[in-house]
Scaffold this motif. Sequence first.
Motif, PDB file in Angstrom:
ATOM      1  N   ARG A   1      43.752  45.816  41.876  1.00 27.43           N
ATOM      2  CA  ARG A   1      42.547  45.162  41.219  1.00 27.43           C
ATOM      3  C   ARG A   1      42.926  43.969  40.313  1.00 27.43           C
ATOM      4  NH1 ARG A   1      40.768  48.922  43.781  1.00 27.43           N
ATOM      5  NH2 ARG A   1      40.542  47.175  45.239  1.00 27.43           N
ATOM      6  N   TYR A   2      44.114  44.286  39.532  1.00 28.22           N
ATOM      7  CA  TYR A   2      44.600  42.876  39.064  1.00 28.22           C
ATOM      8  C   TYR A   2      44.616  41.631  39.651  1.00 28.22           C
ATOM      9  CZ  TYR A   2      47.474  39.762  35.950  1.00 28.22           C
ATOM     10  OH  TYR A   2      47.914  38.863  35.165  1.00 28.22           O
TER      11      TYR A   2
ATOM     12  N   THR B   1      43.083  44.010  34.064  1.00 35.01           N
ATOM     13  CA  THR B   1      43.423  42.609  33.606  1.00 35.01           C
ATOM     14  C   THR B   1      43.894  42.844  32.096  1.00 35.01           C
ATOM     15  OG1 THR B   1      42.522  41.281  35.058  1.00 35.01           O
ATOM     16  CG2 THR B   1      42.888  40.368  33.028  1.00 35.01           C
TER      17      THR B   1
ATOM     18  N   THR C   1      43.457  40.994  42.937  1.00 35.04           N
ATOM     19  CA  THR C   1      42.300  40.675  43.752  1.00 35.04           C
ATOM     20  C   THR C   1      41.071  40.242  42.941  1.00 35.04           C
ATOM     21  OG1 THR C   1      41.557  42.791  43.984  1.00 35.04           O
ATOM     22  CG2 THR C   1      43.199  41.741  45.783  1.00 35.04           C
ATOM     23  N   GLN C   2      40.979  41.086  41.865  1.00 33.64           N
ATOM     24  CA  GLN C   2      39.760  40.767  41.124  1.00 33.64           C
ATOM     25  C   GLN C   2      38.621  40.944  41.797  1.00 33.64           C
ATOM     26  OE1 GLN C   2      39.790  39.934  37.430  1.00 33.64           O
ATOM     27  NE2 GLN C   2      41.986  40.412  37.722  1.00 33.64           N
ATOM     28  N   ASP C   3      38.520  41.893  42.677  1.00 32.07           N
ATOM     29  CA  ASP C   3      37.432  42.258  43.486  1.00 32.07           C
ATOM     30  C   ASP C   3      36.373  43.414  43.042  1.00 32.07           C
ATOM     31  OD1 ASP C   3      39.036  44.596  43.796  1.00 32.07           O
ATOM     32  OD2 ASP C   3      39.001  44.730  45.938  1.00 32.07           O
ATOM     33  N   ASP C   4      36.788  43.938  41.902  1.00 31.03           N
ATOM     34  CA  ASP C   4      35.978  44.986  41.382  1.00 31.03           C
ATOM     35  C   ASP C   4      35.483  44.564  39.941  1.00 31.03           C
ATOM     36  OD1 ASP C   4      35.339  47.501  39.663  1.00 31.03           O
ATOM     37  OD2 ASP C   4      34.874  48.139  41.625  1.00 31.03           O
TER      38      ASP C   4
ATOM     39  N   SER D   1      38.935  45.456  37.644  1.00 29.73           N
ATOM     40  CA  SER D   1      39.525  44.307  37.519  1.00 29.73           C
ATOM     41  C   SER D   1      39.872  43.840  36.091  1.00 29.73           C
ATOM     42  CB  SER D   1      38.967  43.143  38.307  1.00 29.73           C
ATOM     43  OG  SER D   1      39.067  43.567  39.739  1.00 29.73           O
TER      44      SER D   1
END
Length: 130
Positions: A11-12, A25, A14-17, A21
């Motif tokens: 998640r960190y 972060t 790709t920042q996709d959610d 994310s």
Amino acid sequence: MIGLDTNIIVRYLTQDDPEQSKTATRLIETQLSATKPGFITMVTLVEVSWVLESCYNLAKAEVVHILQGILATKQFLVERADLAYLALKHCASARTDFSDTLIATVCSEHNCTKVLTFDKKARGSGMELL
């Protein structure tokens, strides 16, 4: 120290959610540090590699670069980082993936005379076909 699962790292990266994310972060950038790192197992590194290649279609060179970044990040303490670095070094110049190269590296560290596999692609990692 806290352990970090694959999905936190993914998640960190790709920042996709949007929600997950943001949470990942915040954790990594504000709560972890060199003195209070997040622990990443070798299994997690393998899973991150697999997810990035299989689900996000990143090229192996991109994945190797990302994993090198994880190993160099002060907010992370990676299990057997020395072996992961060796595997990444070999993986970067071979046709094999990180997981096969890490298996061969760990086996070599444990003085295995050879590593056997049925996977024809794994031969370049230092494994031999059975």
